[in-house]
Design an enzyme around this catalytic site. Structure first.
Site, mmCIF file in Angstrom:
data_model
loop_
_atom_site.group_PDB
_atom_site.id
_atom_site.type_symbol
_atom_site.label_atom_id
_atom_site.label_comp_id
_atom_site.label_asym_id
_atom_site.label_seq_id
_atom_site.Cartn_x
_atom_site.Cartn_y
_atom_site.Cartn_z
ATOM 1 N N CYS A 164 0.876 -1.181 0.000
ATOM 2 C CA CYS A 164 0.000 0.000 0.000
ATOM 3 C C CYS A 164 0.909 1.225 0.000
ATOM 4 O O CYS A 164 1.063 1.900 1.005
ATOM 5 C CB CYS A 164 -0.914 0.000 1.221
ATOM 6 N N CYS A 178 -0.848 3.790 11.191
ATOM 7 C CA CYS A 178 -0.636 5.062 11.893
ATOM 8 C C CYS A 178 -1.842 5.290 12.799
ATOM 9 O O CYS A 178 -2.519 6.305 12.723
ATOM 10 C CB CYS A 178 -0.468 6.208 10.905
ATOM 11 N N GLY A 184 4.171 7.377 -0.769
ATOM 12 C CA GLY A 184 5.499 7.031 -1.238
ATOM 13 C C GLY A 184 6.658 7.250 -0.298
ATOM 14 O O GLY A 184 7.800 6.918 -0.642
#
Length: 521
Positions: free
Chosen positions: A328, A452, A332
């Protein structure tokens, strides 16, 4: 004196307000601004103020902050993506840019606190106000209670903003409401809000400006990771602290000592990651290393979880010629760090991203990586990779889509967008992605499951549920892998568990979760 201390404006205090006009109920002039009740009736009687006191426009910094709040509300945009180009476009620099940044971000972070204060100063539900007027009031409240702006400047400039962007009638209301807000100090308001709350956690949630469900989830996450519930206040406070900009120097592409590519940037070494550099400033866009892609903006926690995956040994001891997968990859940051590390090891990387526009961001982030390291940046559904390429990779990163509760300090508006109902869809997707990653890695290979978010439903429960259905996967000593990845001499505090949860109030990073898993042969 500047616009911030009232040097360019008068008192801004209009005459008596017409309560019907506060609702924003359609009295608009040809330019879309709302007219006062008197002018709607054709009454041309002037107020007692001199024209110079009835300022019609505020300064560019406050206007920029207001426009950011409206863009966030109307387009679901992120403030950190909207504000920088807006400041550049309007040529707002230096002190003005700093003021606009704190005003916009601070208002977004503390919106819940300010709404609770405003609710006591407005004689109707806040939901009944014109949304643009409510944003003006929030901006005024932040200046009064969260910034060192003198009362007269905060009120008069905010009233001028309301008059310019919302209308004359709402400006009258803004004047009256903000004067009520200014009658008490922040500590007095916080004391009132705590006393009105039904229980301690609810009081903490409103004063620390978090939705109650998020405050509850973060408290549960602390306890579930072996920490004390008493840390909840510190964690919520850390979410409200503006984070410093952290850069990553991508290994093999740039060194911290390469003065020619860092320009005159004021940099200090990060606390944990050997690749991290803290920028003593707020705008990295002018740094040559960042522009060229050999460095980038990346939270130190994000760097650590990536370094831990790359550094852990595989079962067969192979360290070169490996194939790595970022399942995923958008936007980037982790992919670029992985690719730099892969280049040093003679390995290659495949970056997969389901959204085409995010795949383009990944390609941009990988632009500085040497040729031959990145096999491809593909657009595809990560849930299908395991079936399409079983056992094809040595290391797989699953940076799973999540609620983002670990990055509330960076994206303050997200706390007001997320709801508990988001969890069901996200946790289902997270399970499918982790399952796909475990199928895509070869026996002896390693998968890093990263979110996260510290929410237990997105971390422990996802991993437990997936592993419950498999007998070919083992948990690795993730804390040992993270300790091996930190800079020499750094003693990072980690819980006695097989996974790692980082915390803003403990580590100064986003609340990144990492679980390392090995597929057995």
């Amino acid at each position: 004196m500047s616009a911030y201390d009232g040097g360019r404006g008068g008192s801004g205090a209009p005459g008596n307000r017409d309560r019907r006009d506060e609702r924003g109920d359609g009295r608009r002039d040809a330019s879309g601004r709302q007219r006062s009740a008197a002018r709607s009736r054709g009454d041309r009687t002037r107020t007692s103020q001199a024209p110079s006191q009835r300022r019609k426009r505020t300064d560019p910094a406050r206007t920029a902050a207001f426009d950011v709040l409206r863009e966030v509300a109307e387009s679901d945009a992120y403030a950190n993506l909207v504000l920088p180009p807006l400041l550049r476009e309007r040529r707002i620099r230096g002190r003005d840019a700093g003021f606009a940044t704190e005003l916009a971000y601070g208002t977004l972070r503390l919106r819940g606190r300010y709404d609770a204060v405003l609710a006591t100063c407005v004689d109707r539900p806040l939901t009944g106000l014109d949304p643009a007027l409510l944003d003006v009031l929030r901006l005024g409240a932040h200046q009064l209670l969260g910034m060192r702006v003198p009362v007269h400047a905060a009120v008069s400039e905010t009233v001028a903003l309301a008059r310019d962007r919302v209308g004359a009638g709402p400006a009258q209301m803004a004047n009256a409401v903000l004067r009520r807000v200014s009658e008490r100090s922040l500590d007095e308001w916080l004391d009132i809000l705590e006393k009105e709350a039904p229980d301690r956690l609810a009081g903490l949630a409103v004063t620390a400006s978090h939705p109650l469900w998020i405050a509850r989830a973060l408290r549960e996450a602390l306890v579930g990771n072996g920490r004390s519930a008493d840390e909840t206040a510190d964690l919520l406070a850390a979410d409200n602290a503006a984070p410093r900009v952290t850069l990553v120097g991508r290994p093999g592409l740039v060194e911290a000592s390469d003065d020619d590519v860092w320009g005159d940037a004021d940099l200090v070494a990060g606390r944990w990651a050997p690749t991290a550099l803290r920028l003593e400033g707020s705008d990295p866009s002018g740094i040559p290393a960042v522009r060229s892609g050999v460095a980038g903006v990346q939270d130190e926690g994000s760097q650590l979880v990536t370094l831990a995956l790359a550094g852990i040994a595989l079962d067969d001891g192979a360290e070169t010629g490996e194939r790595w997968l970022d399942l995923c990859a958008g936007p980037g940051g982790k992919a670029a760090l992985l690719a730099a590390l892969a280049a040093e090891r003679g390995s290659t990387l495949v970056a997969n991203e389901v959204a085409p526009h995010r795949a383009r961001l990944v390609r941009g982030a990988l632009a500085a990586v040497p040729d031959g390291v990145v096999e491809e940046v593909r657009t595809g559904d990560g849930r299908e990779v395991g079936a399409q390429e079983p056992g094809a990779y040595d290391r797989v990163l699953v940076d799973a889509p999540c609620t983002g509760l670990g990055a509330l300090r960076r994206r303050p508006e997200s706390r007001w967008r997320r709801t508990p109902s988001d969890l069901a869809a996200l946790t289902g997707l997270q399970r499918e992605l982790l399952t796909s990653a475990l199928d895509a890695v070869r026996p002896g290979g390693v998968v890093a499951y990263v979110t996260c978010s510290p929410h237990l439903a997105e971390t422990h429960l996802v991993v437990d549920d997936v592993l419950r259905r498999r007998d070919d996967v083992e948990r690795l000593d993730t804390p040992a892998a993270v300790r091996a990845a930190v800079r020499p001499g750094a003693d990072i505090p980690l819980a006695d568990r097989t996974d790692v949860q980082l915390w803003p109030h403990v580590h100064g990073t986003d609340a990144m979760h990492l679980t390392l898993l090995r597929r057995r042969g």
